[in-house]
Motif scaffolding. Structure first.
Motif, mmCIF file in Angstrom:
data_model
loop_
_atom_site.group_PDB
_atom_site.id
_atom_site.type_symbol
_atom_site.label_atom_id
_atom_site.label_comp_id
_atom_site.label_asym_id
_atom_site.label_seq_id
_atom_site.Cartn_x
_atom_site.Cartn_y
_atom_site.Cartn_z
ATOM 1 N N GLU A 159 17.182 -16.985 -22.779
ATOM 2 C CA GLU A 159 17.345 -18.448 -22.762
ATOM 3 C C GLU A 159 17.728 -18.852 -21.353
ATOM 4 O O GLU A 159 18.181 -18.042 -20.555
ATOM 5 N N GLY A 160 17.608 -20.123 -21.064
ATOM 6 C CA GLY A 160 18.104 -20.671 -19.820
ATOM 7 C C GLY A 160 17.203 -20.441 -18.630
ATOM 8 O O GLY A 160 16.030 -20.088 -18.761
ATOM 9 N N GLU A 161 17.787 -20.638 -17.468
ATOM 10 C CA GLU A 161 17.017 -20.615 -16.224
ATOM 11 C C GLU A 161 17.783 -19.854 -15.144
ATOM 12 O O GLU A 161 18.987 -20.025 -14.985
ATOM 13 N N VAL A 162 17.061 -19.023 -14.409
ATOM 14 C CA VAL A 162 17.594 -18.314 -13.245
ATOM 15 C C VAL A 162 16.599 -18.510 -12.117
ATOM 16 O O VAL A 162 15.430 -18.165 -12.250
ATOM 17 N N LEU A 163 17.069 -19.080 -11.030
ATOM 18 C CA LEU A 163 16.209 -19.272 -9.864
ATOM 19 C C LEU A 163 16.869 -18.595 -8.671
ATOM 20 O O LEU A 163 18.064 -18.751 -8.446
ATOM 21 N N VAL A 164 16.081 -17.863 -7.929
ATOM 22 C CA VAL A 164 16.579 -17.231 -6.707
ATOM 23 C C VAL A 164 15.749 -17.783 -5.557
ATOM 24 O O VAL A 164 14.531 -17.649 -5.555
ATOM 25 N N TYR A 165 16.434 -18.420 -4.610
ATOM 26 C CA TYR A 165 15.761 -18.965 -3.436
ATOM 27 C C TYR A 165 16.032 -18.039 -2.268
ATOM 28 O O TYR A 165 17.127 -17.999 -1.734
ATOM 29 N N GLY A 166 15.046 -17.258 -1.892
ATOM 30 C CA GLY A 166 15.200 -16.330 -0.781
ATOM 31 C C GLY A 166 15.188 -14.892 -1.251
ATOM 32 O O GLY A 166 14.721 -14.567 -2.340
ATOM 33 N N THR A 167 15.735 -14.036 -0.413
ATOM 34 C CA THR A 167 15.713 -12.598 -0.662
ATOM 35 C C THR A 167 17.063 -12.108 -1.164
ATOM 36 O O THR A 167 18.097 -12.719 -0.892
ATOM 37 N N ILE A 168 17.031 -10.995 -1.883
ATOM 38 C CA ILE A 168 18.249 -10.399 -2.435
ATOM 39 C C ILE A 168 18.396 -8.977 -1.903
ATOM 40 O O ILE A 168 17.423 -8.228 -1.844
ATOM 41 N N ALA A 169 19.618 -8.611 -1.563
ATOM 42 C CA ALA A 169 19.967 -7.222 -1.277
ATOM 43 C C ALA A 169 21.033 -6.821 -2.287
ATOM 44 O O ALA A 169 21.961 -7.588 -2.552
ATOM 45 N N TYR A 170 20.896 -5.630 -2.855
ATOM 46 C CA TYR A 170 21.796 -5.193 -3.919
ATOM 47 C C TYR A 170 22.135 -3.718 -3.774
ATOM 48 O O TYR A 170 21.382 -2.860 -4.214
ATOM 49 N N PRO A 171 23.266 -3.405 -3.134
ATOM 50 C CA PRO A 171 23.723 -2.015 -3.166
ATOM 51 C C PRO A 171 24.488 -1.777 -4.471
ATOM 52 O O PRO A 171 25.538 -2.364 -4.683
ATOM 53 N N PRO A 172 23.949 -0.956 -5.366
ATOM 54 C CA PRO A 172 24.572 -0.757 -6.674
ATOM 55 C C PRO A 172 25.817 0.133 -6.609
ATOM 56 O O PRO A 172 26.117 0.733 -5.575
ATOM 57 N N GLN A 173 26.509 0.237 -7.748
ATOM 58 C CA GLN A 173 27.706 1.075 -7.833
ATOM 59 C C GLN A 173 27.403 2.520 -7.469
ATOM 60 O O GLN A 173 28.207 3.182 -6.831
ATOM 61 N N ASN A 174 26.275 2.996 -7.915
ATOM 62 C CA ASN A 174 25.876 4.371 -7.631
ATOM 63 C C ASN A 174 24.587 4.337 -6.808
ATOM 64 O O ASN A 174 23.500 4.410 -7.353
ATOM 65 N N PRO A 175 24.712 4.228 -5.478
ATOM 66 C CA PRO A 175 23.524 4.058 -4.636
ATOM 67 C C PRO A 175 22.608 5.274 -4.649
ATOM 68 O O PRO A 175 23.058 6.407 -4.720
ATOM 69 N N TRP A 176 21.325 4.990 -4.573
ATOM 70 C CA TRP A 176 20.328 6.053 -4.504
ATOM 71 C C TRP A 176 20.147 6.478 -3.049
ATOM 72 O O TRP A 176 20.291 5.693 -2.137
ATOM 73 N N ILE A 177 19.850 7.731 -2.881
ATOM 74 C CA ILE A 177 19.605 8.291 -1.554
ATOM 75 C C ILE A 177 18.292 9.057 -1.610
ATOM 76 O O ILE A 177 18.111 9.921 -2.458
ATOM 77 N N LEU A 178 17.386 8.713 -0.725
ATOM 78 C CA LEU A 178 16.110 9.408 -0.611
ATOM 79 C C LEU A 178 16.235 10.552 0.377
ATOM 80 O O LEU A 178 17.206 10.646 1.116
ATOM 81 N N SER A 179 15.235 11.377 0.432
ATOM 82 C CA SER A 179 15.181 12.407 1.446
ATOM 83 C C SER A 179 14.652 11.747 2.721
ATOM 84 O O SER A 179 13.440 11.568 2.886
ATOM 85 N N ALA A 180 15.570 11.309 3.573
ATOM 86 C CA ALA A 180 15.224 10.591 4.805
ATOM 87 C C ALA A 180 16.421 10.645 5.745
ATOM 88 O O ALA A 180 17.502 11.089 5.361
ATOM 89 N N THR A 181 16.220 10.188 6.966
ATOM 90 C CA THR A 181 17.341 10.162 7.909
ATOM 91 C C THR A 181 18.272 9.003 7.559
ATOM 92 O O THR A 181 17.878 8.050 6.865
ATOM 93 N N VAL A 182 19.472 9.071 8.055
ATOM 94 C CA VAL A 182 20.434 7.990 7.847
ATOM 95 C C VAL A 182 19.853 6.684 8.384
ATOM 96 O O VAL A 182 19.908 5.642 7.718
#
Length: 173
Positions: A64-87
């Motif tokens: 129900e209801g409405e959610v609008l996002v104007y622009g971009t979102i960044a979201y570092p979660p509680q348990n961040p994912w790490i790929l095999s890559a450099t820092v």
């Protein structure tokens, strides 16, 4: 005079984790966040703080209801994912390297002492094929990724819980 632009309006919204459940997980959510706002959501464990962030980024079904996002979102979660890559690759995450801004982000996220300990500093590979990071290091790299993205809306999910109090104070400041 500053004209504050609304980045996130949520109006009378209900959300569920599964589309076939009768009772929504979150009900009657009303929220209005403007560019430049610092908003904290507080509550007991299990109160729905992480669910609210998941609803905003679209991981939950809106019933129900409405959610609008104007622009971009960044979201570092509680348990961040790490790929095999450099820092550095983790922080840039496909954005162009800008040395001055990168150094400011490194300082703001208190990564300097950790990078100094790594064999190749920010060129060190981490993740599955690289070295293992502590929980606090993973969180700060994810936070640096969010800051470097220069998103219009940054959703932080308890990112200071995994760091020491003096580091948390530095990051918050």
């Amino acid at each position: 005079m500053c004209v504050c632009v609304q980045v996130l309006p949520v109006k009378d919204a209900d959300f569920s984790w599964a589309t076939n459940t009768e009772q929504p997980t979150l009900e009657g959510i009303n929220l209005s966040i403007r560019k430049g706002d610092l908003v904290g959501v507080f509550g007991k464990v299990g109160a729905g703080k992480t669910s609210l962030l998941s609803a905003i980024i679209g991981d939950m079904s809106r019933r129900e209801g409405e959610v609008l996002v104007y622009g971009t979102i960044a979201y570092p979660p509680q348990n961040p994912w790490i790929l095999s890559a450099t820092v550095r690759e983790h922080i840039l995450f496909s954005y162009e390297y800008e040395e001055g801004f990168y150094n400011k982000v490194d300082e703001a996220c208190a990564l300097g002492p950790d990078l100094a300990l790594l064999p190749e500093e920010d060129a060190t590979e981490v993740g599955e094929k690289g070295i293992t990071l502590s929980g606090g290091q993973r969180v700060r790299i994810a936070l640096a990724r969010a800051v470097y993205a220069r998103a219009d809306l940054v959703l932080l999910d308890d990112c200071l819980a995994a760091v020491d109090s003096h580091v948390a104070r530095h990051i918050f400041t």
